[in-house]
Enzyme design. Structure first.
Site, short mmCIF file in Angstrom:
data_model
loop_
_atom_site.label_atom_id
_atom_site.label_comp_id
_atom_site.label_asym_id
_atom_site.label_seq_id
_atom_site.Cartn_x
_atom_site.Cartn_y
_atom_site.Cartn_z
N ASP A 74 -22.31 -60.77 3.01
CA ASP A 74 -21.47 -61.97 3.08
C ASP A 74 -21.67 -62.69 4.40
O ASP A 74 -22.19 -62.12 5.37
CB ASP A 74 -19.98 -61.61 2.89
CG ASP A 74 -19.45 -60.68 3.97
OD1 ASP A 74 -20.19 -59.80 4.42
OD2 ASP A 74 -18.27 -60.84 4.38
N GLU A 139 -17.92 -57.67 4.99
CA GLU A 139 -17.78 -57.33 6.42
C GLU A 139 -16.95 -58.37 7.14
O GLU A 139 -16.13 -58.05 8.01
CB GLU A 139 -19.16 -57.21 7.09
CG GLU A 139 -19.12 -56.67 8.53
CD GLU A 139 -18.76 -57.69 9.60
OE1 GLU A 139 -18.33 -57.28 10.69
OE2 GLU A 139 -18.88 -58.91 9.37
C1 LIG Z 1 -11.29 -57.04 12.28
S1 LIG Z 1 -11.82 -57.28 10.67
C2 LIG Z 1 -12.81 -58.69 10.83
C3 LIG Z 1 -14.19 -58.37 11.20
C4 LIG Z 1 -14.86 -59.49 11.89
N1 LIG Z 1 -16.24 -59.22 11.97
C5 LIG Z 1 -17.11 -60.17 12.32
O1 LIG Z 1 -16.82 -61.25 12.81
C6 LIG Z 1 -14.24 -59.69 13.26
O2 LIG Z 1 -13.32 -60.53 13.38
O3 LIG Z 1 -14.63 -59.06 14.24
ZN LIG Z 2 -22.02 -59.78 10.95
ZN LIG Z 3 -19.86 -62.33 11.37
#
Ligand SMILES: CSCC[C@H](NC=O)C(=O)O
Ligand SMILES: [Zn+2]
Ligand SMILES: [Zn+2]
Length: 430
Positions: A74, A139
């Site tokens: 995604d 993710e």
């Molecule tokens: C904490 S769950 C969300 C995951 C997200 N990952 C990428 O950006 C992030 O905000 O880090």
């Molecule tokens: Zn990523």
């Molecule tokens: Zn990301």
């Protein structure tokens, strides 16, 4: 190499943007790639409509712990009209820059793994260890229906994984970046209440005033953390980041077109009785969470100031606690052969790696680390501006091709490493 780039473009053109990612198309694409490479493939829906695509390149010594190359399918949404080239067109410009959402985060990596395997197979290389590739969903929204379920599954257990590679970040200089841990996300909502009153009256303890005091205090903390980064005393991932992401207050007055009313949407001469602010906070593994929670309760949202708070991650507006406490960290000393093997392999392919870092945000790697496994965050993009989640995300095609060579070297090194670390032995005995 034009074929390699056009395969990358094909993957980039599949619109897997949250919140409505087209996973059936990405799955189809990955499975068809696996077929042309002669890899075994299996699609597992731990949650309906959220496919984990698992590919396998069997090793000659299948009882050795395997290697898992993870990537998410995604991407985050894009504001199409703010891009120079449409985000799902994968336009290649005159300088060889490929513009697309996901070009850095992280469709590049997923496909580089596959291209590296293609190269290795063509060269006649046969792995000792089994190599798995997982293409996981969601993710960008926390990975709960993707990598988290996968890492907890019997299937995962049966794969006897010994090392996981996952995403890293682009590097503006010539050194690739390597990540051995990540900060823990704390999403915080603070709420103030206070007596309502006439907009003209000066009085203490209004909801707005109470909230603003908290915001001021949180901002002082933010500045102190940021100053350490600006002064070069700490790296980005080593301080607590705090960013206000929403403000919610005011008495709504939907009087559009009603005779005699201004159409601001809010009542102007009324001080509201409630006010809220939301913060994205990221806590490094070295910070004591209890210290921070205490600070929160005493300074940022003290009940003495009529404040309450909610902390966690939110699912349907209800907070769900992630694994607080000590986040898992992957060793970078000689207790972890995989770290030095990676460094060595990158060097062998004419790449340079910087000092290992703490990833500033969250990735799926945390779910594998929670299983006690070493996981290394690495996306081979040097001399590249960091554009993940930004407008006009791009990756240069030459850099992409270089990354494939880097992965060939890493996969070759990892898959033919037959040394048995003590850690692996103890796991094998379990
Ligand atoms: C904490 S769950 C969300 C995951 C997200 N990952 C990428 O950006 C992030 O905000 O880090
Ligand atoms: Zn990523
Ligand atoms: Zn990301």
């Amino acid at each position: 190499s034009t074929e390699i780039i056009s395969r990358f473009q094909q993957y980039l053109r599949i619109n897997t943007a949250q919140p409505y990612p087209n996973y059936s198309q990405s799955t189809q694409f990955i499975v068809s790639q696996a077929k042309t490479l002669g890899l075994e493939s299996e699609t597992i829906e731990f949650v309906k409509g959220k496919p984990v695509v698992l590919l396998k390149w069997p090793g000659k010594t299948p009882n050795l712990p395997s290697i898992l190359l993870n990537s998410h399918t995604d991407v985050v949404p894009a504001e199409h009209h703010k891009w120079v080239h449409p985000p799902f067109q994968a336009h290649l410009d005159q300088d060889g820059n490929l513009f697309a959402r996901g070009s850095q985060d992280m469709k590049c990596v997923g496909l580089q793994y596959l291209e590296a395997i293609r190269g290795l197979k063509e060269s006649g290389f046969k792995p000792d260890r089994t190599v798995y590739l997982s293409f996981v969903p969601d993710e960008e929204i926390g990975g709960h229906d993707g990598a988290e379920r996968f890492a907890e599954s019997d299937k995962f257990q049966s794969m006897n994984v010994g090392i996981v590679l996952d995403e890293g970040l682009a590097s503006p200089d010539e050194n690739y970046r390597v990540f051995y841990a990540e900060r823990c996300p704390w999403w915080l909502v603070i709420k103030a209440t206070g007596a309502p009153g006439h907009g003209s009256k000066l009085y203490d303890n209004s909801a707005m005033e109470n909230l603003l005091k908290s915001i001021e205090s949180i901002r002082r903390f933010r500045a102190a953390q940021f100053d350490m980064v600006k002064a070069g005393l700490k790296a980005e991932g080593e301080v607590v980041s705090v960013n206000m992401v929403f403000l919610k207050a005011g008495t709504p007055s939907p009087t559009e077109g009603v005779e005699g009313h201004l159409s601001l949407g809010f009542v102007m001469n009324l001080q509201p009785s409630e006010a809220e602010a939301g913060f994205d906070i990221r806590v490094p593994p070295t910070t004591d969470p209890e210290y921070l929670e205490k600070r929160l309760a005493e300074e940022w949202a003290p009940s003495s100031r009529n404040m309450t708070f909610q902390l966690g991650q939110f699912k349907h507006k209800v907070p769900v606690h992630d694994k607080f406490g000590k986040p898992a960290v992957t060793a970078t000393d000689n207790s972890n052969p995989w770290y030095s093997l990676l460094e060595e392999a990158v060097k062998k392919a004419d790449g340079k790696v910087g000092k290992p870092e703490i990833f500033p945000a969250s990735t799926d790697a945390r779910y594998f680390r929670h299983r006690g496994l070493p996981a290394i965050g690495f996306s081979p993009m040097a001399n590249t501006p960091i554009l993940l989640h930004d407008h006009n995300e791009f990756l240069n095609q030459a850099e992409y091709l270089k990354g494939i060579k880097i992965y060939e070297s890493i996969i070759k090194t990892y898959a033919s490493f037959i040394g048995y670390s003590r850690d692996e032995e103890s796991r094998a005995e379990l």
